[in-house]
Structure formats: structure tokens, C-alpha cells
Design a protein around this motif. Sequence first.
Motif, PDB file in Angstrom:
ATOM      1  N   ILE A 213      77.029   4.542 -10.760  1.00  0.00           N
ATOM      2  CA  ILE A 213      77.623   5.198 -11.924  1.00  0.00           C
ATOM      3  C   ILE A 213      76.529   5.891 -12.741  1.00  0.00           C
ATOM      4  O   ILE A 213      75.631   5.237 -13.270  1.00  0.00           O
ATOM      5  N   GLY A 214      76.608   7.212 -12.840  1.00  0.00           N
ATOM      6  CA  GLY A 214      75.571   7.981 -13.519  1.00  0.00           C
ATOM      7  C   GLY A 214      74.398   8.207 -12.583  1.00  0.00           C
ATOM      8  O   GLY A 214      73.295   7.711 -12.809  1.00  0.00           O
ATOM      9  N   VAL A 215      74.615   8.978 -11.522  1.00  0.00           N
ATOM     10  CA  VAL A 215      73.662   9.047 -10.414  1.00  0.00           C
ATOM     11  C   VAL A 215      72.327   9.684 -10.788  1.00  0.00           C
ATOM     12  O   VAL A 215      71.293   9.340 -10.227  1.00  0.00           O
ATOM     13  N   GLY A 216      72.303  10.623 -11.750  1.00  0.00           N
ATOM     14  CA  GLY A 216      71.036  11.249 -12.149  1.00  0.00           C
ATOM     15  C   GLY A 216      70.345  11.925 -10.988  1.00  0.00           C
ATOM     16  O   GLY A 216      70.929  12.767 -10.296  1.00  0.00           O
ATOM     17  N   THR A 217      69.110  11.536 -10.729  1.00  0.00           N
ATOM     18  CA  THR A 217      68.335  12.140  -9.637  1.00  0.00           C
ATOM     19  C   THR A 217      68.779  11.636  -8.268  1.00  0.00           C
ATOM     20  O   THR A 217      68.355  12.176  -7.245  1.00  0.00           O
ATOM     21  N   GLY A 218      69.585  10.575  -8.233  1.00  0.00           N
ATOM     22  CA  GLY A 218      70.000   9.991  -6.962  1.00  0.00           C
ATOM     23  C   GLY A 218      69.104   8.866  -6.488  1.00  0.00           C
ATOM     24  O   GLY A 218      69.309   8.324  -5.401  1.00  0.00           O
ATOM     25  N   VAL A 219      68.128   8.459  -7.307  1.00  0.00           N
ATOM     26  CA  VAL A 219      67.135   7.491  -6.846  1.00  0.00           C
ATOM     27  C   VAL A 219      67.757   6.146  -6.506  1.00  0.00           C
ATOM     28  O   VAL A 219      67.400   5.535  -5.482  1.00  0.00           O
TER      29      VAL A 219
END
Length: 386
Positions: A213-219
Motif C-alpha cells: 500500500i503506497g508503492v512509491g519507488t517500488g522498493v
Amino acid sequence: MIEWSRQGQTQQAQWRSEAGAPAPRRVVTADDTLPADTAYRMACEGTGLLWQGDFQNARHLLQALMRRTDSKTGKHRRAAAKAAQKAAVATPSEVFHLHRQAQAQRARVLASVLIPLEGDYSIALRRAPDWREACTQAWGPATGERCVATLRELLGLVGAYEWRKKGVEVPALGAAPRNRIHPHYGVFSPVRGEYVDLVASTPLPSQALAFDIGVGTGVLSAVLVRRGVQRVVATDQDPRALACAHDNLQRLGVLPQVELLQANLFPPGRAPLVVCNPPWVPARASSPIEHAVYDEGSRMLRGFLAGLAEHLEPGGEGWLILSDLAEHLGLRPREQLLGWIAEAGLVVRGRHDVKPVHAKAADAGDALHAARAAEVTSLWRLAAVV
């Protein structure tokens, strides 16, 4: 639009501000003959200085403004002493808000140096660099319209462009070179790796499926796949974040195992593992990039907790990655967090803690040093009440 007068003629261009800041009410042209003290006085009055001279001298002027805003001599020393006295008797939350006010005032002064860009994002000033590619990555293809942006924002944009090219090494993703995350402009970089390490080391309840939830950069999605999770469904509201995550997951070779969705918090369905790293500080963000750190009213945190139980499979876990910095700043007591967990029909199965290691935590001169030195980042293992 922003307007100014040059040689008796009114000119205008589109005003650009990533933070949505209003254009200066008054704009004057400035060049290499403008003394730094005069520029500083005008900047403090809210005047925008549209640069028409040598580009490198605009950078020198910005540096001079920085020195004056950070100066501890003369009236600045008296103002700093007064602020220190006020902070000495303030509560932690008051210290935080005073710090934010000082940051905002500094940002307003440093935003006074304005740079005109042509319709293709080129800068028609002497010794100006070619930043067209960096602008295109941040703002999208040029429209042919002239625009004006602050020099400070342009420098941040170019810095983000260089970070995107270089990438950030994330040891939790394995050995180099296939362990780098390339953050896009406007997407928070995983430079603080302790929260990633928590996700990489906590025992998995299942390897079948996870929601990020809230993937951002995908890290975190990449870490989960590298740990053997067969499928990850990752969500974010920000199109920039989704594009960034897609790029990184593709680079790392894990994109086939990850489904990216534009959504507010949860995707449809349930999963045995739901992971969320919400903003840690309940305060108003002053720019889009700050939404990764500041969340007024803890809206994302509360939304995640409120909806978690109905998105967990029986026996599943929700991993809440959260710093307790807000607690040390007096902005959100631990009792309030525990109350929200209980109200959501959740119980705490366990918690894994780690001390952050970053420069500000060791900087005794930082206004928030006491809170940063005490900070702990935790992975809360949450489960639905049976």
C-alpha cells in the motif's frame, strides 16, 4: 501567468511551481549588477528577481542569500538568540512548529531568484546549462510556452535527475549491480534503509500474495518478490509513483510478479500479507515530495488501520512500518496509535524495532536533535481480532 516589465514593455510567461506556491506579487528584472544585500532585502519583502544576467552569477546570488538567511551576525544573531530563548521553554511540538516556520521563511527568501525558460525548456542566459532533459523528465514534454521557475526548484529538479540516473543502492535487494532503486522526480527516495531492512528480515506469514500500500519507488514490492512472494499487488494514488515503480521493478526483473494499480489505499480482495509504510509525521506537507513524510491528521495511517481487517485473509498479517518520531515531537502519543489499532479490530502480534542511522540523528545542532536521537522505526505485525 507571471508578468514583468523590460525596457518599457510588459512580458509574461507561465509560472511553474511544484509546490503550488503563488507567483510573487511583484517581479523585477535583475542582473549581475544587483548587490547581494539589496537582493536579500527585496527577497525578504517578497519581490521576485527575474534573472537576466549571467546564469552562474544567479547561482552565486542564491548562495549569498543562503549565507544571509543562515547568518548569525548582527540582527540575525539577535533574532537567533530570541528564537533560541523561545525554543528553550517550548514543548517538543512547539519546537517542531517553530522549526517548520523557520524552514518556510527560509524557503520563501531563497525562492526569490527566478529563471526564465524558453518554450523548449532551454535557458537563454549566458553560461546557462542545458537542463532540457531534466525538465522533460520532471514536467513532461515541452509545450512551446515560455515559463518561469525558481532557481532553487530547478536545482532540486536537476539533483533529482542525477539521482534517477545514478540510483540508490539497497543492500536488502541483494548484490550489486541489480540492487539499485532509481527514484523519479517527486517520488521519495529510499535513502533511509532501516525500514527496508525490517521488511527484508521479518518472517513472512505467506509467500502466496502480498499487498503493498503506497508503492512509491517500488522498493518494498521488489524486496517481497526477492524474498519469494509469488505475487504482489501494489497501489498508489500518484501517477509519478506508479511510473517510477514500474521502471524500477522492470529494471530489477520482478515486474512480472507485481501488479500496479492506481488506488487510494487498498486494492480489491484480501491477502495474507498487507504492507504499508505511511508518512510518519502528522503535519501539513509544503510540497508534493513532502507527502511521503508529512500527513496532516495521520489520514493515510488511520485509513490503513481502519480498512486493514477487511483486506486480510484469515490468519494474515498487516505490516505497519512506522517511525515514532511523531511521539517524541509530541504530535501523536503512543496511546493514540494503540487506540486506533484497537478501534480497527486489530491486535498486535509482535513488533520489530530498529534505530535509524542518518546524519541528522547525530547532529546536535539540528533543531529537532533530541527527538531524532530518540527515534525508533518499528514494523508492527497486526492481525484481525478473531
